[in-house]
Design a protein around this motif. Sequence first.
Motif, PDB file in Angstrom:
ATOM      1  N   ASP A   1      13.605  -2.485   6.883  1.00  0.00           N
ATOM      2  CA  ASP A   1      12.564  -3.366   6.347  1.00  0.00           C
ATOM      3  C   ASP A   1      11.194  -2.694   6.329  1.00  0.00           C
ATOM      4  OD1 ASP A   1      14.434  -5.386   6.008  1.00  0.00           O
ATOM      5  OD2 ASP A   1      14.074  -6.229   8.000  1.00  0.00           O
ATOM      6  N   ASN A   2      10.882  -1.930   7.356  1.00  0.00           N
ATOM      7  CA  ASN A   2       9.565  -1.282   7.409  1.00  0.00           C
ATOM      8  C   ASN A   2       9.377  -0.328   6.241  1.00  0.00           C
ATOM      9  OD1 ASN A   2       8.843  -2.639   9.748  1.00  0.00           O
ATOM     10  ND2 ASN A   2       9.541  -1.000  11.101  1.00  0.00           N
TER      11      ASN A   2
ATOM     12  N   THR B   1       9.052  -0.683  -6.916  1.00  0.00           N
ATOM     13  CA  THR B   1       9.656  -2.001  -7.070  1.00  0.00           C
ATOM     14  C   THR B   1      11.179  -1.883  -7.014  1.00  0.00           C
ATOM     15  OG1 THR B   1       9.637  -1.797  -9.495  1.00  0.00           O
ATOM     16  CG2 THR B   1       7.746  -2.886  -8.447  1.00  0.00           C
ATOM     17  N   HIS B   2      11.818  -2.954  -6.582  1.00  0.00           N
ATOM     18  CA  HIS B   2      13.271  -2.974  -6.461  1.00  0.00           C
ATOM     19  C   HIS B   2      13.907  -2.837  -7.840  1.00  0.00           C
ATOM     20  CE1 HIS B   2      17.259  -4.870  -6.212  1.00  0.00           C
ATOM     21  NE2 HIS B   2      17.284  -4.429  -4.953  1.00  0.00           N
TER      22      HIS B   2
ATOM     23  N   ILE C   1      11.024  -0.306   3.332  1.00  0.00           N
ATOM     24  CA  ILE C   1      11.020  -1.027   2.057  1.00  0.00           C
ATOM     25  C   ILE C   1       9.671  -1.695   1.818  1.00  0.00           C
ATOM     26  CG2 ILE C   1      12.060  -2.963   0.816  1.00  0.00           C
ATOM     27  CD1 ILE C   1      14.735  -2.168   2.208  1.00  0.00           C
ATOM     28  N   ARG C   2       9.097  -2.286   2.872  1.00  0.00           N
ATOM     29  CA  ARG C   2       7.768  -2.889   2.719  1.00  0.00           C
ATOM     30  C   ARG C   2       6.724  -1.820   2.388  1.00  0.00           C
ATOM     31  NH1 ARG C   2       9.359  -6.404   7.038  1.00  0.00           N
ATOM     32  NH2 ARG C   2       8.488  -4.944   8.553  1.00  0.00           N
TER      33      ARG C   2
ATOM     34  N   GLY D   1       7.019  -0.744  -1.169  1.00  0.00           N
ATOM     35  CA  GLY D   1       6.501  -1.801  -2.024  1.00  0.00           C
ATOM     36  C   GLY D   1       4.977  -1.771  -2.097  1.00  0.00           C
ATOM     37  N   ARG D   2       4.338  -1.545  -0.959  1.00  0.00           N
ATOM     38  CA  ARG D   2       2.865  -1.465  -0.948  1.00  0.00           C
ATOM     39  C   ARG D   2       2.361  -0.268  -1.755  1.00  0.00           C
ATOM     40  NH1 ARG D   2       3.469  -2.695   4.634  1.00  0.00           N
ATOM     41  NH2 ARG D   2       2.981  -0.532   5.196  1.00  0.00           N
TER      42      ARG D   2
END
Length: 218
Positions: free
Chosen positions: A194-195, A206-207, A197-198, A201-202
């Motif tokens: 999660d870290n 994008t997915h 992927i976040r 994203g920042r």
Amino acid sequence: MLTNPVWAALSGPQACFAEAAGNAARYLPEIAPFAALSDPADPSAWRDLATITDFAIVTGPSVIPLAGWRTESVTPGVQMIGQSMSGVDDPDTVVLTEKDVPEMLELVARAKPGPFLKRTVDLGRYLGIRDSGGKLVAMAGERFRMPGWTEVSAVCTDPEWRGKGLAARLTLAVASGILARGELPFLHAVHDNDNAIRLYGRLGFTHNADVVFGAYRI
């Protein structure tokens, strides 16, 4: 192309790093453990793969091996694309080359970003950040390259240096070099990281798709 990036790379810009047979190909074993099939649903492609290797990591939206191939592990992941992002050069980064491989392998052993071998550095441009004593504490680089796209990979930071934004700086710097060539960056991450992927994203990724990384042996 993004649905089968390893095949697009090995049958295209990175064919010089490939061992191929019919509708299957793999990276040379000192480069990377990844292999690909022109169509993962084609039994004949799996038979072709068996002529060049008895072990392979295959990635794609879905991978179902031919009978006779034993599944050793399947890791879900995500593919993210930087279609509208901007890279940022970083004056504190250094270009890493073959002479830096022993240090890079030591960092990989500490940070565990995923597969990185003695000649993975040959696949593209790798950048690192060193501490005041010259120790390599973070790095990132390029792995799968196909027409119009290059993967950002091996993003890792020494555990003692995490939380200082080094991964973000290196990811943006590697992306900057990719964008400067007129290509677009993409990357992969394990689905429960999660870290990471976040962070991506920042940074503007994008997915694009859910994928799996399957390890198979015959």
